[in-house]
Design a protein around this motif. Structure first.
Motif, PDB file in Angstrom:
ATOM      1  N   ILE A 101       1.177  -1.146   0.034  1.00 62.49           N
ATOM      2  CA  ILE A 101       0.139  -0.069  -0.623  1.00 62.49           C
ATOM      3  C   ILE A 101       0.880   1.459  -0.543  1.00 62.49           C
ATOM      4  CG2 ILE A 101      -1.283   1.517   1.311  1.00 62.49           C
ATOM      5  CD1 ILE A 101      -2.378  -1.219   2.488  1.00 62.49           C
ATOM      6  N   LEU A 102       0.608   2.350  -0.992  1.00 64.02           N
ATOM      7  CA  LEU A 102       1.390   3.591  -1.184  1.00 64.02           C
ATOM      8  C   LEU A 102       0.362   4.531  -0.119  1.00 64.02           C
ATOM      9  CD1 LEU A 102       3.875   5.464  -1.975  1.00 64.02           C
ATOM     10  CD2 LEU A 102       2.677   5.536  -4.250  1.00 64.02           C
ATOM     11  N   SER A 103       0.722   5.014   0.093  1.00 63.71           N
ATOM     12  CA  SER A 103      -0.032   5.837   1.268  1.00 63.71           C
ATOM     13  C   SER A 103       0.351   7.461   1.391  1.00 63.71           C
ATOM     14  CB  SER A 103      -1.203   5.813   2.750  1.00 63.71           C
ATOM     15  OG  SER A 103      -0.327   5.075   3.228  1.00 63.71           O
ATOM     16  N   GLY A 104      -0.318   8.312   2.092  1.00 65.40           N
ATOM     17  CA  GLY A 104       0.027   9.623   2.651  1.00 65.40           C
ATOM     18  C   GLY A 104       0.453  10.385   1.648  1.00 65.40           C
ATOM     19  N   LEU A 105      -0.135  10.838   0.490  1.00 64.06           N
ATOM     20  CA  LEU A 105      -0.446  11.150  -0.388  1.00 64.06           C
ATOM     21  C   LEU A 105      -0.775  12.291  -0.526  1.00 64.06           C
ATOM     22  CD1 LEU A 105      -0.576   8.518  -3.645  1.00 64.06           C
ATOM     23  CD2 LEU A 105       2.017   9.172  -3.062  1.00 64.06           C
ATOM     24  N   THR A 106       0.642  13.774  -0.989  1.00 71.90           N
ATOM     25  CA  THR A 106      -0.010  15.237  -1.384  1.00 71.90           C
ATOM     26  C   THR A 106      -0.831  15.515  -2.216  1.00 71.90           C
ATOM     27  OG1 THR A 106       2.253  16.155  -0.421  1.00 71.90           O
ATOM     28  CG2 THR A 106       0.412  15.387   0.689  1.00 71.90           C
ATOM     29  N   GLN A 107      -0.031  14.585  -3.952  1.00 71.01           N
ATOM     30  CA  GLN A 107      -0.256  15.241  -5.183  1.00 71.01           C
ATOM     31  C   GLN A 107       0.018  13.375  -5.720  1.00 71.01           C
ATOM     32  OE1 GLN A 107       2.236  17.673  -6.876  1.00 71.01           O
ATOM     33  NE2 GLN A 107       1.744  19.282  -5.583  1.00 71.01           N
ATOM     34  N   ASN A 108      -0.135  13.247  -6.897  1.00 76.47           N
ATOM     35  CA  ASN A 108      -0.114  11.895  -7.699  1.00 76.47           C
ATOM     36  C   ASN A 108       0.490  11.409  -7.288  1.00 76.47           C
ATOM     37  OD1 ASN A 108      -1.736   9.465  -8.934  1.00 76.47           O
ATOM     38  ND2 ASN A 108      -1.902  11.218 -11.358  1.00 76.47           N
ATOM     39  N   ALA A 109       0.984  10.140  -7.180  1.00 74.72           N
ATOM     40  CA  ALA A 109       1.655   9.190  -7.940  1.00 74.72           C
ATOM     41  C   ALA A 109       1.379   8.023  -7.777  1.00 74.72           C
ATOM     42  CB  ALA A 109       2.351   9.517  -6.404  1.00 74.72           C
ATOM     43  N   TYR A 127      10.695  -5.205  -7.842  1.00 73.16           N
ATOM     44  CA  TYR A 127      11.073  -4.011  -7.627  1.00 73.16           C
ATOM     45  C   TYR A 127      10.237  -3.332  -7.662  1.00 73.16           C
ATOM     46  CZ  TYR A 127      15.821  -5.179  -8.934  1.00 73.16           C
ATOM     47  OH  TYR A 127      17.174  -5.473  -8.683  1.00 73.16           O
ATOM     48  N   LEU A 128       9.953  -2.447  -6.816  1.00 71.32           N
ATOM     49  CA  LEU A 128       8.775  -1.486  -6.070  1.00 71.32           C
ATOM     50  C   LEU A 128       9.371   0.317  -7.411  1.00 71.32           C
ATOM     51  CD1 LEU A 128       7.425  -2.231  -3.251  1.00 71.32           C
ATOM     52  CD2 LEU A 128       5.707  -3.153  -5.253  1.00 71.32           C
ATOM     53  N   GLN A 129       8.561   0.389  -7.703  1.00 73.18           N
ATOM     54  CA  GLN A 129       8.564   1.938  -8.265  1.00 73.18           C
ATOM     55  C   GLN A 129       7.482   2.796  -8.013  1.00 73.18           C
ATOM     56  OE1 GLN A 129       8.352   2.029 -12.414  1.00 73.18           O
ATOM     57  NE2 GLN A 129       9.047   4.340 -12.494  1.00 73.18           N
ATOM     58  N   VAL A 130       8.133   4.182  -7.471  1.00 75.38           N
ATOM     59  CA  VAL A 130       7.313   5.277  -6.992  1.00 75.38           C
ATOM     60  C   VAL A 130       7.764   6.099  -7.998  1.00 75.38           C
ATOM     61  CG1 VAL A 130       5.948   6.410  -5.344  1.00 75.38           C
ATOM     62  CG2 VAL A 130       7.703   4.179  -4.400  1.00 75.38           C
ATOM     63  N   GLU A 131       6.753   6.555  -8.731  1.00 74.80           N
ATOM     64  CA  GLU A 131       6.545   7.839  -9.761  1.00 74.80           C
ATOM     65  C   GLU A 131       5.818   8.786  -9.925  1.00 74.80           C
ATOM     66  OE1 GLU A 131       5.855   7.190 -14.575  1.00 74.80           O
ATOM     67  OE2 GLU A 131       5.494   6.098 -13.633  1.00 74.80           O
ATOM     68  N   ALA A 132       6.389   9.576  -9.445  1.00 73.66           N
ATOM     69  CA  ALA A 132       5.517  10.974  -9.184  1.00 73.66           C
ATOM     70  C   ALA A 132       5.012  11.472 -10.765  1.00 73.66           C
ATOM     71  CB  ALA A 132       6.277  12.398  -9.246  1.00 73.66           C
ATOM     72  N   ILE A 133       3.796  11.687 -10.980  1.00 76.20           N
ATOM     73  CA  ILE A 133       2.878  12.590 -12.236  1.00 76.20           C
ATOM     74  C   ILE A 133       2.432  13.372 -12.166  1.00 76.20           C
ATOM     75  CG2 ILE A 133       1.024  11.131 -13.226  1.00 76.20           C
ATOM     76  CD1 ILE A 133       2.576   8.699 -12.656  1.00 76.20           C
ATOM     77  N   ALA A 174       4.180  15.725  -9.657  1.00 71.88           N
ATOM     78  CA  ALA A 174       3.809  16.180  -8.818  1.00 71.88           C
ATOM     79  C   ALA A 174       5.552  15.935  -7.830  1.00 71.88           C
ATOM     80  CB  ALA A 174       3.183  15.303  -8.108  1.00 71.88           C
ATOM     81  N   GLN A 175       4.518  16.747  -6.440  1.00 70.94           N
ATOM     82  CA  GLN A 175       5.714  16.464  -5.386  1.00 70.94           C
ATOM     83  C   GLN A 175       5.153  15.887  -3.890  1.00 70.94           C
ATOM     84  OE1 GLN A 175       6.734  20.794  -5.147  1.00 70.94           O
ATOM     85  NE2 GLN A 175       8.599  20.563  -6.261  1.00 70.94           N
ATOM     86  N   SER A 176       5.549  14.968  -3.056  1.00 70.90           N
ATOM     87  CA  SER A 176       5.252  14.922  -2.716  1.00 70.90           C
ATOM     88  C   SER A 176       5.849  13.484  -1.188  1.00 70.90           C
ATOM     89  CB  SER A 176       3.678  13.484  -3.006  1.00 70.90           C
ATOM     90  OG  SER A 176       2.467  13.098  -1.723  1.00 70.90           O
ATOM     91  N   ASN A 177       5.211  13.749  -0.174  1.00 69.95           N
ATOM     92  CA  ASN A 177       5.696  12.567   1.005  1.00 69.95           C
ATOM     93  C   ASN A 177       5.118  11.304   0.897  1.00 69.95           C
ATOM     94  OD1 ASN A 177       7.772  14.005   1.872  1.00 69.95           O
ATOM     95  ND2 ASN A 177       6.123  15.049   3.559  1.00 69.95           N
ATOM     96  N   TYR A 178       5.617   9.987   1.025  1.00 66.98           N
ATOM     97  CA  TYR A 178       4.443   8.647   1.230  1.00 66.98           C
ATOM     98  C   TYR A 178       5.036   8.589   2.046  1.00 66.98           C
ATOM     99  CZ  TYR A 178       8.742   7.092  -1.839  1.00 66.98           C
ATOM    100  OH  TYR A 178       9.711   6.829  -2.105  1.00 66.98           O
TER     101      TYR A 178
END
Length: 135
Positions: free
Chosen positions: A73-81, A117-123, A126-130
């Motif tokens: 689970i990827l959570s805590g986003l303030t913008q899109n990723a 591997y997991l990739q977290v990608e800003a869309i 976007a700038q966000s903590n996660y």
């Protein structure tokens, strides 16, 4: 005159290896943060400037010692990723979650033992903590 500059990357003599496509210091599976087989909670940030370049991808490597059902689970986003699960080659896409905006991203899969591997990608810049949680 030698000013400590390597490949015109700056003249401070303290150059950082970056992905040539994204310019991201953590932008390739080869530079992934290795979590080993101790799946846990991992926090990070995406889309911000690191070492003078935009950090648009974060990669994490993890290892399953046996076949297992996993949830990520990827959570805590303030913008899109987006969150993508990749195979052991770091390229083969197994699952990609692409909820819009700052909605929580979820991956549920049955995986064989091995490296992933997991990739977290800003869309869209976007700038966000996660936070990533493994179950």
């Amino acid at each position: 005159m030698d000013d400590g500059d390597d490949d015109d990357m700056g003249d401070d003599g303290d150059e950082t290896e970056v992905d040539p496509i994204t310019g991201d210091p953590d932008g390739t599976p080869e530079d992934a943060i290795d979590l080993g087989s101790d799946l846990l909670t991992q926090s990070g940030k995406i889309g911000f400037t690191e070492n003078g370049v935009d950090d648009v991808n974060d990669y994490y490597k993890f290892t399953l010692d046996a076949d297992d059902d996993i949830r990520i689970i990827l959570s805590g986003l303030t913008q899109n990723a987006d969150l993508t699960l990749l195979g052991s080659d770091g390229e083969t896409e197994i699952f990609k979650s692409s909820n819009p905006g700052k909605n929580t991203e979820r991956i549920k899969a049955t995986l064989n033992a091995g490296d992933y591997y997991l990739q977290v990608e800003a869309i869209d810049d976007a700038q966000s903590n996660y936070t990533i949680n493994f179950f």
